[in-house]
Design a protein around this motif. Structure first.
Motif, PDB file in Angstrom:
ATOM      1  N   LYS A 155      -1.623 -64.236  57.055  1.00 56.49           N
ATOM      2  CA  LYS A 155      -0.460 -64.587  56.238  1.00 56.49           C
ATOM      3  C   LYS A 155      -0.207 -63.565  55.127  1.00 56.49           C
ATOM      4  N   SER A 156      -1.160 -62.676  54.919  1.00 54.42           N
ATOM      5  CA  SER A 156      -0.972 -61.624  53.910  1.00 54.42           C
ATOM      6  C   SER A 156      -0.238 -60.412  54.478  1.00 54.42           C
ATOM      7  N   GLU A 157      -0.031 -60.393  55.790  1.00 56.59           N
ATOM      8  CA  GLU A 157       0.556 -59.215  56.424  1.00 56.59           C
ATOM      9  C   GLU A 157       1.966 -58.964  55.897  1.00 56.59           C
ATOM     10  N   GLY A 158       2.263 -57.716  55.673  1.00 57.08           N
ATOM     11  CA  GLY A 158       3.559 -57.300  55.129  1.00 57.08           C
ATOM     12  C   GLY A 158       3.523 -57.067  53.634  1.00 57.08           C
ATOM     13  N   THR A 159       2.515 -57.632  52.967  1.00 60.36           N
ATOM     14  CA  THR A 159       2.444 -57.519  51.509  1.00 60.36           C
ATOM     15  C   THR A 159       1.913 -56.152  51.095  1.00 60.36           C
ATOM     16  N   THR A 160       2.609 -55.517  50.204  1.00 60.20           N
ATOM     17  CA  THR A 160       2.158 -54.279  49.566  1.00 60.20           C
ATOM     18  C   THR A 160       2.438 -54.420  48.080  1.00 60.20           C
ATOM     19  N   PRO A 161       1.411 -54.405  47.224  1.00 60.80           N
ATOM     20  CA  PRO A 161       1.673 -54.578  45.791  1.00 60.80           C
ATOM     21  C   PRO A 161       2.627 -53.512  45.273  1.00 60.80           C
ATOM     22  N   MET A 162       3.676 -53.965  44.609  1.00 58.41           N
ATOM     23  CA  MET A 162       4.649 -53.061  43.999  1.00 58.41           C
ATOM     24  C   MET A 162       4.988 -53.575  42.613  1.00 58.41           C
ATOM     25  N   GLN A 163       5.171 -52.649  41.699  1.00 63.12           N
ATOM     26  CA  GLN A 163       5.492 -53.000  40.322  1.00 63.12           C
ATOM     27  C   GLN A 163       6.920 -53.538  40.204  1.00 63.12           C
ATOM     28  N   PRO A 164       7.198 -54.348  39.176  1.00 62.74           N
ATOM     29  CA  PRO A 164       8.586 -54.730  38.907  1.00 62.74           C
ATOM     30  C   PRO A 164       9.427 -53.496  38.636  1.00 62.74           C
ATOM     31  N   THR A 165      10.708 -53.616  38.871  1.00 65.61           N
ATOM     32  CA  THR A 165      11.604 -52.463  38.725  1.00 65.61           C
ATOM     33  C   THR A 165      12.266 -52.405  37.353  1.00 65.61           C
ATOM     34  N   GLN A 166      12.230 -53.514  36.596  1.00 67.77           N
ATOM     35  CA  GLN A 166      12.816 -53.557  35.256  1.00 67.77           C
ATOM     36  C   GLN A 166      11.858 -54.298  34.332  1.00 67.77           C
ATOM     37  N   ILE A 167      11.771 -53.852  33.076  1.00 68.19           N
ATOM     38  CA  ILE A 167      10.916 -54.530  32.108  1.00 68.19           C
ATOM     39  C   ILE A 167      11.719 -54.842  30.847  1.00 68.19           C
ATOM     40  N   PHE A 168      11.246 -55.826  30.099  1.00 69.64           N
ATOM     41  CA  PHE A 168      11.863 -56.176  28.823  1.00 69.64           C
ATOM     42  C   PHE A 168      10.767 -56.501  27.827  1.00 69.64           C
ATOM     43  N   GLU A 169      11.131 -56.585  26.552  1.00 69.62           N
ATOM     44  CA  GLU A 169      10.145 -56.849  25.506  1.00 69.62           C
ATOM     45  C   GLU A 169      10.336 -58.192  24.826  1.00 69.62           C
ATOM     46  N   ASP A 170      11.541 -58.540  24.441  1.00 76.84           N
ATOM     47  CA  ASP A 170      11.768 -59.767  23.675  1.00 76.84           C
ATOM     48  C   ASP A 170      12.614 -60.780  24.442  1.00 76.84           C
ATOM     49  N   ARG A 171      13.800 -60.379  24.886  1.00 82.25           N
ATOM     50  CA  ARG A 171      14.690 -61.305  25.586  1.00 82.25           C
ATOM     51  C   ARG A 171      15.742 -60.520  26.350  1.00 82.25           C
ATOM     52  N   VAL A 172      16.236 -61.135  27.404  1.00 85.68           N
ATOM     53  CA  VAL A 172      17.381 -60.623  28.153  1.00 85.68           C
ATOM     54  C   VAL A 172      18.330 -61.789  28.314  1.00 85.68           C
ATOM     55  N   GLU A 173      19.599 -61.589  27.967  1.00 86.27           N
ATOM     56  CA  GLU A 173      20.597 -62.640  28.108  1.00 86.27           C
ATOM     57  C   GLU A 173      21.669 -62.184  29.079  1.00 86.27           C
ATOM     58  N   MET A 174      22.130 -63.103  29.915  1.00 82.84           N
ATOM     59  CA  MET A 174      23.177 -62.781  30.875  1.00 82.84           C
ATOM     60  C   MET A 174      24.003 -64.023  31.144  1.00 82.84           C
ATOM     61  N   THR A 175      25.222 -63.803  31.557  1.00 81.81           N
ATOM     62  CA  THR A 175      26.066 -64.887  32.054  1.00 81.81           C
ATOM     63  C   THR A 175      26.394 -64.557  33.498  1.00 81.81           C
ATOM     64  N   MET A 176      26.112 -65.502  34.371  1.00 83.01           N
ATOM     65  CA  MET A 176      26.375 -65.316  35.789  1.00 83.01           C
ATOM     66  C   MET A 176      26.977 -66.610  36.319  1.00 83.01           C
ATOM     67  N   GLY A 177      28.215 -66.533  36.767  1.00 88.39           N
ATOM     68  CA  GLY A 177      28.872 -67.730  37.268  1.00 88.39           C
ATOM     69  C   GLY A 177      28.927 -68.813  36.207  1.00 88.39           C
ATOM     70  N   GLU A 178      28.402 -69.979  36.543  1.00 93.09           N
ATOM     71  CA  GLU A 178      28.459 -71.138  35.655  1.00 93.09           C
ATOM     72  C   GLU A 178      27.279 -71.208  34.678  1.00 93.09           C
ATOM     73  N   PHE A 179      26.430 -70.208  34.671  1.00 91.65           N
ATOM     74  CA  PHE A 179      25.197 -70.297  33.898  1.00 91.65           C
ATOM     75  C   PHE A 179      25.068 -69.189  32.866  1.00 91.65           C
ATOM     76  N   ARG A 180      24.686 -69.564  31.660  1.00 92.98           N
ATOM     77  CA  ARG A 180      24.147 -68.618  30.693  1.00 92.98           C
ATOM     78  C   ARG A 180      22.645 -68.675  30.829  1.00 92.98           C
ATOM     79  N   ILE A 181      22.029 -67.536  31.058  1.00 97.82           N
ATOM     80  CA  ILE A 181      20.600 -67.462  31.345  1.00 97.82           C
ATOM     81  C   ILE A 181      19.936 -66.586  30.292  1.00 97.82           C
TER      82      ILE A 181
END
Length: 317
Positions: A155-181
């Motif tokens: 069940k582990s097949e296909g997995t290759t550890p990869m780092q996240p592509t974006q990082i943040f420090e305090d907060r990230v705010e976005m509005t997408m469709g009906e949601f403020r996230i």
């Protein structure tokens, strides 16, 4: 029935009729996911993982994998413990919406939050993580992957550890469709870079591992429990969330996660302080009575270790 009363009724059923247990078999045997996703409030879904440690039987799906169908795309919280779990979660999302996945947010740097990164990156989806969580995953991903291979085997097949592509420090705010996230780092808690996803207009927080209820909170070496309590009191609980999706276990409310996270930490520190005042040492600290919490899943695996870690933290405070 109002939304709040409906939620309370559902929470009662979850708590009374389907209490998570290490003895409960895989609830979704046709999938590597432990549970089929459930809709917590309109358009916010979570696939509830086992509260047991990762095993071949639960495929390592022992945390909550959540997603928000915004109207303009899907935001996922946690990439999953493997490529195959991420792929299965994506299949469940596609069964519910034709909207594309726009972003994956990692709740921390543990394997079950990020070992599925390579699946999502393969789909062209960015992975967002706190800078400290990214550093933790970079340090520990080799060991996490080896553990996955050991318990999950094919069940582990296909997995290759990869780092996240974006990082943040305090907060990230976005509005997408009906949601403020709002993607928040509120302060030190369970592990480096613990991240919360706050939906202020829906009064729902996808809390990650700052909050536990059905299983005992694991306290790691290096975890600052006094800092965790401070972050909870000063930043997490003041969010005023009506709905809480914890890192593990069924969706619930703030009072319930306070009871089994904040109050447990305060209680254990008080017991260890008494033990130190009575001249106790590390060898006997492991056996401080924690019987009020024996009903929590993973108690046997974690209680003595938690006591030892908190003793080491408090001995020189």
């Amino acid at each position: 029935m109002t939304r709040i009363s409906a939620f309370c009724a559902a929470a009662f059923l979850w708590a009374g009729a389907a209490i998570a247990s290490e003895d409960i078999a895989d609830k979704y045997p046709q999938s590597v996911l432990y549970n089929k996703p459930v809709e917590v409030i309109p358009n916010v879904w979570t696939s509830i993982g086992a509260t047991a440690p990762p095993t071949y039987e639960n495929s390592g799906h022992n945390n909550n994998l959540s997603f928000i169908i915004t109207g303009e795309g899907v935001v996922v919280v946690n990439s999953g413990a493997s490529y195959q779990i991420a792929q299965a979660l994506h299949g469940e999302i596609r069964a519910r919406t034709g909207q594309p996945v726009m972003l994956v947010i990692a709740e921390n740097g543990q394997g079950h939050a990020m070992l599925g990164n390579n699946y999502w990156i393969e789909q062209g989806v960015p992975i967002l993580a706190h800078v400290d969580a990214a550093a933790e995953f970079e340090k520990d991903s080799g060991q996490a992957f080896a553990s996955l291979q050991n318990y999950a085997r094919e069940k582990s097949e296909g997995t290759t550890p990869m780092q996240p592509t974006q990082i943040f420090e305090d907060r990230v705010e976005m509005t997408m469709g009906e949601f403020r996230i709002e993607v928040l780092y509120l302060g030190p808690a369970h592990s480096p870079g613990d991240t919360q996803v706050w939906l202020p207009e829906q009064s729902l927080v996808i809390a990650g591992d700052i909050a536990f209820q059905e299983r005992m909170p694991p306290i790691f070496e290096g975890t600052c429990t006094s800092c965790w309590i401070e972050t909870w009191e000063d930043a997490f609980e003041p969010l005023g969330a009506t709905y809480v999706i914890p890192g593990h276990g069924h969706p619930t409310n703030m009072a319930q996660v306070r009871r089994y996270t904040h109050d447990y930490l305060v209680w254990l520190r008080a017991r260890i302080a008494e033990h130190i005042d009575e001249g106790g040492d590390l060898s006997t600290a492991y056996y401080v009575d924690q019987s009020p919490y024996t009903h929590l899943d993973t108690f046997e695996e974690l209680a003595t270790r938690n006591a030892g870690v908190v003793f080491a933290e408090m001995e020189w405070e």
